[in-house]
Design a protein around this motif. Structure first.
Motif, PDB file in Angstrom:
ATOM      1  N   ALA A 112       0.861  -1.188   0.000  1.00  0.00           N
ATOM      2  CA  ALA A 112       0.000   0.000   0.000  1.00  0.00           C
ATOM      3  C   ALA A 112       0.895   1.234   0.000  1.00  0.00           C
ATOM      4  CB  ALA A 112      -0.908  -0.011   1.219  1.00  0.00           C
ATOM      5  N   GLY A 114       0.351   5.466  -0.814  1.00  0.00           N
ATOM      6  CA  GLY A 114      -0.371   6.644  -1.276  1.00  0.00           C
ATOM      7  C   GLY A 114      -1.759   6.373  -1.825  1.00  0.00           C
ATOM      8  N   GLY A 115      -2.523   5.495  -1.194  1.00  0.00           N
ATOM      9  CA  GLY A 115      -3.874   5.201  -1.659  1.00  0.00           C
ATOM     10  C   GLY A 115      -3.932   4.242  -2.838  1.00  0.00           C
ATOM     11  N   ARG A 116      -2.797   3.715  -3.232  1.00  0.00           N
ATOM     12  CA  ARG A 116      -2.719   2.750  -4.337  1.00  0.00           C
ATOM     13  C   ARG A 116      -1.932   1.532  -3.871  1.00  0.00           C
ATOM     14  NH1 ARG A 116      -1.967   5.834  -9.924  1.00  0.00           N
ATOM     15  NH2 ARG A 116      -3.279   7.609  -9.485  1.00  0.00           N
TER      16      ARG A 116
END
Length: 134
Positions: A112, A114-116
């Motif tokens: 995981a 940065g939101g990705r």
């Protein structure tokens, strides 16, 4: 990434996956293919935007099946991407269990970031991704 850690600019990464309920075509809703293909960019990067798949069998953790193609490789390389937020399912997945120790197992887990999710494919070398018979 090649054995020296440099990006492979002329590769292709392909994914196959189940839908969120663990089903594959033709048992999925209309318009669902479960397939994606991405060419690598100049730095070896690739990306997919998809939904998280469900487990495909009892005991199997959600994952993406991945094929890697590149110049100089006579056959595709086959691996999997597992999700970092599926600790319990990953712990009982028979394929992950067959890989063994932590360093090798870690090559199959997305990170995981940065939101990705990030997943690096290392074709060879010290951090080589675990590949399976295709």
């Amino acid at each position: 990434l090649d054995g020296a850690g440099a990006g492979v600019p002329d590769g292709m990464v392909e994914i196959w996956q189940a839908d969120p309920h663990g089903r594959f075509p033709p048992d999925t809703p209309a318009g669902w293919s479960g397939f994606g293909r991405s060419l690598t960019d100049a730095g070896g990067g690739f990306s997919f935007r998809t939904v998280k798949p469900g487990p495909v069998a009892v005991g199997a953790a959600p994952h993406l099946a991945v094929s890697v193609f590149a110049r100089g490789m006579l056959q595709r390389l086959v691996t999997r991407i597992y999700f970092p937020d599926e600790e319990a399912a990953n712990a009982s997945d028979p394929v992950l269990a067959s890989v063994g120790g932590s360093p090798a197992r870690a090559t199959l887990l997305a990170v995981a970031e940065g939101g990705r999710l990030r997943f690096d494919v290392h074709l060879q070398g010290e951090r080589e991704t675990v590949f399976f018979a295709g």
